[in-house]
Scaffold this active site. Structure first.
Site, mmCIF file in Angstrom:
data_model
loop_
_atom_site.group_PDB
_atom_site.id
_atom_site.type_symbol
_atom_site.label_atom_id
_atom_site.label_comp_id
_atom_site.label_asym_id
_atom_site.label_seq_id
_atom_site.Cartn_x
_atom_site.Cartn_y
_atom_site.Cartn_z
ATOM 1 N N GLY A 1 3.736 -30.775 -24.057
ATOM 2 C CA GLY A 1 5.126 -30.271 -23.203
ATOM 3 C C GLY A 1 6.526 -31.110 -23.422
ATOM 4 C CB ALA A 2 9.423 -31.072 -23.917
ATOM 5 C CG ASP A 3 10.372 -33.696 -19.243
ATOM 6 O OD1 ASP A 3 9.791 -33.358 -18.143
ATOM 7 O OD2 ASP A 3 10.157 -35.009 -19.626
ATOM 8 C CE LYS B 1 6.194 -35.777 -24.954
ATOM 9 N NZ LYS B 1 5.839 -35.010 -23.755
ATOM 10 N N GLY B 2 8.616 -37.489 -20.867
ATOM 11 C CA GLY B 2 8.449 -38.636 -20.038
ATOM 12 C C GLY B 2 8.675 -38.247 -18.639
ATOM 13 N N GLY C 1 6.679 -37.224 -16.926
ATOM 14 C CA GLY C 1 5.521 -37.327 -16.327
ATOM 15 C C GLY C 1 5.125 -38.935 -16.424
ATOM 16 C CD GLU D 1 3.858 -37.517 -23.077
ATOM 17 O OE1 GLU D 1 3.338 -36.902 -22.046
ATOM 18 O OE2 GLU D 1 5.118 -37.968 -22.954
ATOM 19 C CE LYS E 1 9.878 -28.059 -18.250
ATOM 20 N NZ LYS E 1 8.464 -28.158 -18.972
HETATM 21 C C1 5RP Z 1 5.015 -36.301 -19.494
HETATM 22 C C2 5RP Z 1 6.077 -35.361 -20.321
HETATM 23 C C3 5RP Z 1 5.695 -33.853 -20.154
HETATM 24 O O1 5RP Z 1 5.466 -33.214 -21.352
HETATM 25 C C4 5RP Z 1 6.858 -33.152 -19.432
HETATM 26 O O2 5RP Z 1 7.135 -33.934 -18.409
HETATM 27 C C5 5RP Z 1 6.878 -31.673 -19.212
HETATM 28 O O3 5RP Z 1 5.818 -31.657 -18.219
HETATM 29 P P1 5RP Z 1 5.344 -30.215 -17.527
HETATM 30 O O4 5RP Z 1 4.635 -29.563 -18.614
HETATM 31 O O5 5RP Z 1 4.646 -30.558 -16.188
HETATM 32 O O6 5RP Z 1 6.685 -29.367 -17.181
HETATM 33 O O7 5RP Z 1 6.777 -35.670 -21.176
HETATM 34 O O8 5RP Z 1 5.568 -37.548 -19.947
#
Ligand code: 5RP
Length: 220
Positions: free
Chosen positions: A83-85, A95-96, A98, A104, A122
């Site tokens: 995924g990504a932010d 990203k990051g 989480g 990653e 996003k």
């Molecule tokens: C974790 C990430 C995730 O991909 C990002 O935070 C997206 O998370 P989510 O799918 O819960 O919205 O980079 O380090």
């Protein structure tokens, strides 16, 4: 279907169907990826081995019946799903959120094809609204924070959070990201920074973007 979680589930299912004939895949971290793992486990997939980007994902994969291996054992693989932010239509990412950005980025760097799965909230015109996560060696936290301030950013220590690599995270607001590839390299050059959350050198190859109407695939 308008609920954000339903959109995440839908985009995750779409990516799972696209890669179900692969034998070895790398797997990112986060809620969208968790839906991907669940969806893949219910499909007639051919997966023999997975490489996880975090302890949380490793657990989730094993709970869903997928064998996991260390990257050192597997070497390279074809497909990485994460995924990504934030994402631009060119595949540049932040990203990051989480906190799993370092592993990653390593997995993104060794795969042949990086498929990024996101909901439409996003997808942005340019990166920078989401606070940029930076993983730092603990002893360097305030030294790195001062360098970030010199660059015009406002660093905030993600207190109480320790990464899988026993490091800390600074979330940076206010950085102007006009050239994300240049900023990624510049941040990498600050001693103490292990990884920054800009994925430009290792950007996504395909974006799967879910919205209330379905899933759009962008070839970046
Ligand atoms: C974790 C990430 C995730 O991909 C990002 O935070 C997206 O998370 P989510 O799918 O819960 O919205 O980079 O380090």
């Amino acid at each position: 279907m308008t609920n954000q979680n339903e959109i995440k589930k839908n985009v995750a299912l779409s990516a799972a169907k696209a890669i179900m004939n692969e034998r070895v895949i790398g797997v990112g971290t986060g809620t969208t990826v968790n839906y991907f793992i669940e969806a893949l486990s219910k499909l007639p997939h051919q997966i023999e081995c997975t490489v996880a980007s975090s302890e949380a994902t490793k657990l989730k994969l094993e709970e869903n019946g997928f064998p996991t291996e260390e990257l050192n054992t597997v070497g390279n693989f074809d497909i990485y799903v994460d995924g990504a932010d934030e994402a631009t239509k060119f595949g540049y990412l932040i990203k990051g959120g989480g906190g799993a950005l370092t592993q990653e980025k390593i997995l993104a760097s060794v795969c042949k094809k990086f498929i990024c799965i996101i909901d439409d909230s996003k997808l942005v015109g340019s990166l920078g609204q989401f606070p940029l996560p930076v993983e730092v060696i603990p002893v360097s936290r305030s030294a790195v924070a001062r360098k970030i301030v010199e660059l015009g950013g406002i660093p905030k220590w993600r207190t109480g959070f320790v990464t899988d690599n026993n490091n800390w995270i600074l979330d940076i607001q206010g950085l102007k990201i006009t050239n994300c590839a240049e900023l990624e390299v510049m941040l990498n050059n600050i001693p103490g920074i292990v990884t920054n959350g800009i994925f430009a050198a290792n950007k996504a190859d395909f974006l799967y973007v879910g919205d209330s109407h379905g899933v759009k695939i962008i070839d970046c």
